[in-house]
Design an enzyme around this catalytic site. Structure first.
Site, mmCIF file in Angstrom:
data_model
loop_
_atom_site.group_PDB
_atom_site.id
_atom_site.type_symbol
_atom_site.label_atom_id
_atom_site.label_comp_id
_atom_site.label_asym_id
_atom_site.label_seq_id
_atom_site.Cartn_x
_atom_site.Cartn_y
_atom_site.Cartn_z
ATOM 1 N N VAL A 150 -24.047 -5.784 35.244
ATOM 2 C CA VAL A 150 -22.999 -5.313 36.164
ATOM 3 C C VAL A 150 -22.534 -3.903 35.802
ATOM 4 C CG1 VAL A 150 -20.722 -5.808 37.131
ATOM 5 C CG2 VAL A 150 -22.286 -7.691 36.616
ATOM 6 N N ARG B 105 -22.857 -2.155 22.734
ATOM 7 C CA ARG B 105 -23.120 -2.656 21.379
ATOM 8 C C ARG B 105 -24.378 -2.022 20.812
ATOM 9 N NH1 ARG B 105 -21.083 -7.781 19.121
ATOM 10 N NH2 ARG B 105 -20.049 -8.911 20.774
ATOM 11 N N GLU C 113 -11.305 -8.246 41.076
ATOM 12 C CA GLU C 113 -12.069 -8.746 42.232
ATOM 13 C C GLU C 113 -13.418 -9.340 41.813
ATOM 14 O OE1 GLU C 113 -11.172 -8.576 45.916
ATOM 15 O OE2 GLU C 113 -12.539 -10.175 45.344
ATOM 16 N N VAL D 120 -14.325 -13.343 40.540
ATOM 17 C CA VAL D 120 -14.542 -14.544 41.352
ATOM 18 C C VAL D 120 -15.524 -14.246 42.485
ATOM 19 C CG1 VAL D 120 -13.455 -16.280 42.818
ATOM 20 C CG2 VAL D 120 -12.219 -15.399 40.839
ATOM 21 N N GLY E 295 -18.529 -12.882 42.747
ATOM 22 C CA GLY E 295 -19.327 -11.650 42.789
ATOM 23 C C GLY E 295 -18.896 -10.663 43.852
ATOM 24 N N GLY F 21 -34.532 -16.279 37.168
ATOM 25 C CA GLY F 21 -33.452 -15.428 36.661
ATOM 26 C C GLY F 21 -32.112 -15.727 37.311
ATOM 27 N N LYS G 296 -13.337 -19.745 37.880
ATOM 28 C CA LYS G 296 -13.037 -19.086 39.161
ATOM 29 C C LYS G 296 -11.960 -19.864 39.920
ATOM 30 C CE LYS G 296 -17.830 -17.547 39.267
ATOM 31 N NZ LYS G 296 -19.182 -17.917 39.686
HETATM 32 N N1 HSE Z 1 -23.564 -17.539 36.916
HETATM 33 C C1 HSE Z 1 -22.730 -17.448 38.079
HETATM 34 C C2 HSE Z 1 -23.380 -18.137 39.262
HETATM 35 C C3 HSE Z 1 -22.393 -16.034 38.471
HETATM 36 O O1 HSE Z 1 -24.457 -18.687 39.127
HETATM 37 O O2 HSE Z 1 -22.770 -18.159 40.316
HETATM 38 C C4 HSE Z 1 -21.389 -15.436 37.567
HETATM 39 O O3 HSE Z 1 -20.222 -16.187 37.566
#
Ligand code: HSE
Length: 464
Positions: free
Chosen positions: A42, A73, A157, A160, A162, A215, A233
């Protein structure tokens, strides 16, 4: 002519000097200096997309959005988006202690270092943007108290769903409403797995493996499949809707790990689809707030059952607006960075002013209008129950007796003929009943000598 010669000339001319001073002053006021903590999926998306739409953002915000430092990091890690070497630091303090930075974007994840970072940023007078759902769900109350003490807001924002603009919707667009309910598919990984189980007949381990290979699931998908990603969320949405932080241990959370292919099939036969749902509901009489996350049966014709794959969708019902529905990508680099950039732009317009646009001074308005979280035992719904029972006379009668003794009505019963010789699945749908009473009945049914395996109990939702 070099800059130094130019400056000498300007200094000699009082009019030019005043004009230049004004120009640089305006320039620095109109630049928003951003410290970006984290350059993962992100974070890299935020950097890439601010560059991509820089002109548009300048026009719309009236500011130049400049990322001046990036904390990571491990700078040597291979990345899809090139890390600009001149901006990199490995020390978060370099962001916190840089007086020229107005805004810190926290995208490092986790809760401990992230908490310290956000706290220190606020205490140093910086505005914060975060996409960290676990941080807010677990420590939001503390963080917003720190934000209030330091008169700096937190924007969230991206925490929750995306790319779906659900936070600003609740904060701003629905500010005039009592939120009656929020029901949503808020974990894309689980929705993908359940969709594949429904449409391709995969069992849970196969569908999870596929989600990981594509993925969609994290390397460690535990928080996705055990329901806690969605729960974080739901906690944020519930707290925002009802003006008080809902404690993590006062909500009910169940994941999808125990869903079997046969439950998907039976649900289908009964006219339902199984979805992992976040359910937030205001009980108007008592004022109490019900918050739960679990796999539930929803009617096949319901709009949420057509939300497939990794997509998210959230239905919000307000007392004035009625029903609203928000659909989109709940994860991924571009959708999530779109939400982070919206917050950065929002921060840019508020940073020098006390303008309040629905979010109060801090990004969270606490009030005492509503009641406490509803104890789980009191939450009422219809249910789907599957038990694996010995196939002999009297078994169904014994199950029905226990349910009757608990005042739980039976809506329907299925026992397919084509079952194992000795063990038969019995599937019942149950009438509205308090969860505590149903759990008590199920534990008595489980203890019966004719029952094999743990019964499967799912909610049948009354989503309107
Ligand atoms: N891993 C989450 C999902 C997205 O599969 O919706 C990030 O919260």
């Amino acid at each position: 002519m070099c800059v130094r010669q130019n400056m000498r000339l300007i200094r000699k001319n009082p009019f030019a000097y005043r004009a230049a001073k004004l120009f640089f002053c305006e320039m620095s006021k109109s630049t928003l200096h951003i410290g970006l903590a984290g350059f993962g999926n992100v974070g890299a998306g935020v950097f890439k997309n601010i560059e991509k739409n820089r002109d548009l953002l300048r026009e719309r915000t009236g500011r130049e959005l400049v990322i001046t430092k990036i904390a990571v990091r491990d700078p040597s890690k291979a990345r899809d988006v090139e890390l600009p070497a001149d901006l990199v630091t490995t020390n978060l303090d370099d962001l916190i202690n840089d007086d020229s930075i107005d805004l810190i974007v926290e995208l490092i994840g986790g809760t401990d270092r992230a908490f310290e970072l956000v706290k220190a940023a606020l205490e140093n007078g910086k505005t914060v943007v975060t996409g960290n759902k676990a941080l807010l769900a677990e420590r939001g109350q503390e963080l917003f108290a720190i934000a209030a003490a330091n008169h700096r807001p937190i924007f969230y924002e991206a925490a929750v769903a995306g790319g779906i603009p659900i936070i600003k919707t609740v904060q701003e667009s629905l500010i005039g409403n009592h939120i009656q309910s929020v029901v949503g598919i808020i974990n894309g990984t689980c929705n993908y797995i359940l969709t594949r189980m429904t449409e391709a007949g995969l069992d849970y381990p196969e569908a999870l493996k596929e989600a990981m290979a594509l993925g969609y699931a994290e390397a460690d998908p535990t928080l996705d499949v055990n329901g806690w990603d969605a729960a974080h969320k739901a906690i944020i949405l519930a707290s925002l809707s009802y003006g008080a932080w809902v404690p993590c241990d006062e909500i009910h959370v169940e994941g999808i790990e125990k869903i079997k292919a046969e439950d998907i099939d039976f649900a289908e036969k009964l006219g339902y689809t199984i979805k992992l749902l976040g359910v937030i509901q205001l009980h108007e009489k008592s004022g109490s707030i019900e918050v739960r996350v679990q796999p539930s049966l929803i009617p096949k014709g319901h709009i949420l059952s057509s939300v497939k794959g990794v997509f998210n969708a959230i239905m919000v019902r307000g007392d004035i607006v009625g029903e609203t529905l928000f659909y989109g990508s709940g994860a991924g680099q571009d959708p999530t960075s779109s939400s982070v950039i919206a917050d950065i732009a929002d921060a840019a317009s508020r940073i020098d002013s006390e303008t309040v646009k629905g979010i109060g001074e801090t990004g969270f308005v606490s009030h005492g209008i509503y009641g406490k979280p509803l104890p789980l035992a009191e939450s009422i719904s219809k249910y789907y129950l599957r038990v694996e029972a010995e196939d002999r006379p009297g078994v169904l009668a014994r199950i029905a007796t226990v349910l009757g003794e608990h005042n739980i009505g039976i809506l329907s019963v299925i026992q397919p003929e084509d079952h194992d010789e000795e063990i038969a699945p019995i599937v019942l749908t149950l009438h509205y009943a308090p969860f505590g009473i149903v759990q008590d009945a199920i534990s008595k049914i489980s203890a019966m000598d004719c029952i094999r395996d743990e019964p499967a109990l799912l909610r049948v939702e009354d989503v309107r």
